[in-house]
Design a protein around this motif. Structure first.
Motif, PDB file in Angstrom:
ATOM      1  N   TYR A   1      42.713  40.555  48.959  1.00  0.00           N
ATOM      2  CA  TYR A   1      43.297  39.388  48.285  1.00  0.00           C
ATOM      3  C   TYR A   1      44.817  39.418  48.256  1.00  0.00           C
ATOM      4  CZ  TYR A   1      38.468  39.016  46.649  1.00  0.00           C
ATOM      5  OH  TYR A   1      37.095  38.926  46.581  1.00  0.00           O
TER       6      TYR A   1
ATOM      7  N   ASP B   1      48.560  39.776  47.124  1.00  0.00           N
ATOM      8  CA  ASP B   1      49.170  39.448  45.831  1.00  0.00           C
ATOM      9  C   ASP B   1      48.632  38.073  45.451  1.00  0.00           C
ATOM     10  OD1 ASP B   1      50.685  39.258  43.569  1.00  0.00           O
ATOM     11  OD2 ASP B   1      52.628  39.232  44.575  1.00  0.00           O
ATOM     12  N   PRO B   2      47.534  38.018  44.681  1.00  0.00           N
ATOM     13  CA  PRO B   2      46.749  36.780  44.578  1.00  0.00           C
ATOM     14  C   PRO B   2      47.392  35.687  43.731  1.00  0.00           C
ATOM     15  CG  PRO B   2      45.828  38.481  43.162  1.00  0.00           C
ATOM     16  CD  PRO B   2      46.941  39.129  43.933  1.00  0.00           C
ATOM     17  N   GLU B   3      47.170  34.451  44.153  1.00  0.00           N
ATOM     18  CA  GLU B   3      47.558  33.288  43.358  1.00  0.00           C
ATOM     19  C   GLU B   3      46.407  32.840  42.471  1.00  0.00           C
ATOM     20  OE1 GLU B   3      48.544  31.185  46.929  1.00  0.00           O
ATOM     21  OE2 GLU B   3      50.653  31.027  46.346  1.00  0.00           O
ATOM     22  N   MET B   4      45.177  33.261  42.800  1.00  0.00           N
ATOM     23  CA  MET B   4      44.004  32.959  41.971  1.00  0.00           C
ATOM     24  C   MET B   4      43.731  34.147  41.058  1.00  0.00           C
ATOM     25  SD  MET B   4      40.010  32.471  43.141  1.00  0.00           S
ATOM     26  CE  MET B   4      40.093  30.738  43.555  1.00  0.00           C
ATOM     27  N   HIS B   5      43.434  33.841  39.802  1.00  0.00           N
ATOM     28  CA  HIS B   5      43.183  34.916  38.839  1.00  0.00           C
ATOM     29  C   HIS B   5      42.107  34.478  37.849  1.00  0.00           C
ATOM     30  CE1 HIS B   5      44.395  38.685  36.948  1.00  0.00           C
ATOM     31  NE2 HIS B   5      44.164  38.082  35.807  1.00  0.00           N
TER      32      HIS B   5
ATOM     33  N   GLN C   1      40.092  37.108  40.708  1.00  0.00           N
ATOM     34  CA  GLN C   1      39.777  36.851  42.109  1.00  0.00           C
ATOM     35  C   GLN C   1      38.260  36.746  42.316  1.00  0.00           C
ATOM     36  OE1 GLN C   1      42.170  39.894  41.609  1.00  0.00           O
ATOM     37  NE2 GLN C   1      43.312  38.039  41.120  1.00  0.00           N
TER      38      GLN C   1
ATOM     39  N   TYR D   1      37.896  33.414  47.434  1.00  0.00           N
ATOM     40  CA  TYR D   1      39.346  33.317  47.602  1.00  0.00           C
ATOM     41  C   TYR D   1      39.769  34.057  48.868  1.00  0.00           C
ATOM     42  CZ  TYR D   1      44.322  33.962  46.566  1.00  0.00           C
ATOM     43  OH  TYR D   1      45.699  33.991  46.625  1.00  0.00           O
TER      44      TYR D   1
ATOM     45  N   ARG E   1      46.257  36.143  49.672  1.00  0.00           N
ATOM     46  CA  ARG E   1      47.677  35.850  49.951  1.00  0.00           C
ATOM     47  C   ARG E   1      48.299  37.171  50.413  1.00  0.00           C
ATOM     48  NH1 ARG E   1      52.096  36.117  46.207  1.00  0.00           N
ATOM     49  NH2 ARG E   1      53.872  34.862  46.869  1.00  0.00           N
TER      50      ARG E   1
ATOM     51  N   PRO F   1      51.088  43.862  44.128  1.00  0.00           N
ATOM     52  CA  PRO F   1      50.545  42.708  43.414  1.00  0.00           C
ATOM     53  C   PRO F   1      50.883  42.740  41.918  1.00  0.00           C
ATOM     54  CG  PRO F   1      48.879  43.717  44.814  1.00  0.00           C
ATOM     55  CD  PRO F   1      50.035  44.657  44.773  1.00  0.00           C
ATOM     56  N   ARG F   2      51.171  41.569  41.364  1.00  0.00           N
ATOM     57  CA  ARG F   2      51.494  41.483  39.933  1.00  0.00           C
ATOM     58  C   ARG F   2      50.234  41.549  39.066  1.00  0.00           C
ATOM     59  NH1 ARG F   2      56.077  42.381  37.463  1.00  0.00           N
ATOM     60  NH2 ARG F   2      55.342  41.030  35.794  1.00  0.00           N
ATOM     61  N   ARG F   3      49.157  40.942  39.548  1.00  0.00           N
ATOM     62  CA  ARG F   3      47.928  40.913  38.752  1.00  0.00           C
ATOM     63  C   ARG F   3      46.739  41.207  39.669  1.00  0.00           C
ATOM     64  NH1 ARG F   3      47.355  35.838  34.859  1.00  0.00           N
ATOM     65  NH2 ARG F   3      46.240  37.378  33.608  1.00  0.00           N
TER      66      ARG F   3
END
Length: 318
Positions: free
Chosen positions: A125, A127-131, A133, A137, A140, A279-281
């Motif tokens: 995934y 660094d995902p924009e969906m949270h 995941q 998805y 990214r 990744p941030r999250r």
């Protein structure tokens, strides 16, 4: 169907690694005949030393980037360095292990008509924009970054698994593993749980990156292994990919503070710049695993960390 007195032969690639050694141990408890294959780049004989000598356990030194000719009923493909420190050390070999290793193991499974499970990763995934995941998805991901050897290697391996499934009707299983921790982690693998515990036990500063507010979800190794077993034993039509991890989310600062509490350490928190492409999250949606496998993690972060701290105290003699 195998007769009752014939043991099921199971191949575990990467079997001397952190997850692989726990899987080998768990398979032996089910009565399987286990072939553990590892090239010992990151795996360790110490992880499986207690299994050597058992009549249904065999260890073979082999690199999965080369073909393997054995006779087995099931294959768990876990071979690949899984921490940034290790997979960035030799990124070309990392990509080869994921891609060529998948090709070789899929070819073996095709010849044997064996069921094969791929240990994929949440790094799919990026660094995902969906949270959180979900499996739908697409991610990214930076295809040319310092983590790409691992991220894109695992993505290509998934592609190969599903192409073998479509083209050759191969019996495949694909799981995406989120952050997993526990005994037998490598003390210098650069992963956050082992980093924090080792730093706390040694009394040095605990290193956090950025502001320490980035999040991860931590699954204890015993829970993850039960998920892998459930996936391998699931109905043929359940191919995955299926997320496996603990959906409870923690910040890095919370993990550091809990580590200090459990170790009794006087270490201080130290903040450094955030690494590239970190990744941030990261948090799994495990709805599919719950619905299709009846699986969800049971061990709390605090209970799992206690066991992991105990392991590192003993291993590092601290």
């Amino acid at each position: 169907m195998k007769s009752a007195n014939v043991l099921e032969k199971v191949l575990v690639t990467g079997g001397a690694g952190f997850l692989g050694s726990h899987l080998c141990e768990r398979l032996l408890k089910t009565g399987a005949d286990v072939l553990c294959v590892d090239n010992f780049f990151t795996g360790s004989k110490a992880n499986i030393a207690h299994l050597i000598g058992k009549p249904t356990f065999e260890l073979m030194r082999h690199d999965v980037t080369f073909p393997l000719y054995v006779e087995v009923d099931k294959i768990f493909n876990l071979a690949c360095p899984a921490s940034p420190v290790h997979y960035q050390y030799d990124p070309v070999q990392t990509a080869k292990t994921s891609v060529n290793g998948a090709i070789n193991m899929l070819g073996l499974a095709k010849r044997l008509k064996a069921r094969i499970l791929q240990a994929s990763t949440s790094e799919i995934y990026g660094d995902p924009e969906m949270h959180p995941q979900t499996e739908g998805y697409w991610g990214r991901v930076n295809p040319v970054g310092i983590r790409s050897c691992y991220d894109e290697g695992k993505r290509c391996a998934e592609t190969l698994f599903f192409d073998y499934w479509r083209q050759h009707n191969l019996n495949i299983k694909v799981i995406r593993i989120f952050n997993t921790y526990g005994p037998r982690m490598h003390p210098d693998d650069g992963r956050v749980v082992s980093n924090f515990i080792v730093q706390a036990l040694r009394g040095v500063d605990i290193t956090l990156y950025g502001d320490g507010e980035q999040t991860r979800s931590f699954c204890y190794v015993d829970d993850l292994i039960e998920g892998m077993m459930a996936m391998m034993q699931s109905r043929d039509e359940i191919t995955g990919p299926i997320n496996m991890g603990n959906p409870t989310e923690f910040t890095m600062r919370e993990l550091a503070e809990l580590t200090l509490k459990l170790t009794g350490s006087k270490s201080k928190l130290s903040f450094l710049p955030l690494p590239s492409d970190d990744p941030r999250r990261r948090k799994p949606d495990i709805t599919v695993a719950r619905e299709q496998l009846g699986w969800s993690p049971k061990v709390s972060l605090e209970d799992g960390l206690k066991e992991t701290v105990r392991y590192f105290r003993h291993t590092l003699d601290l």
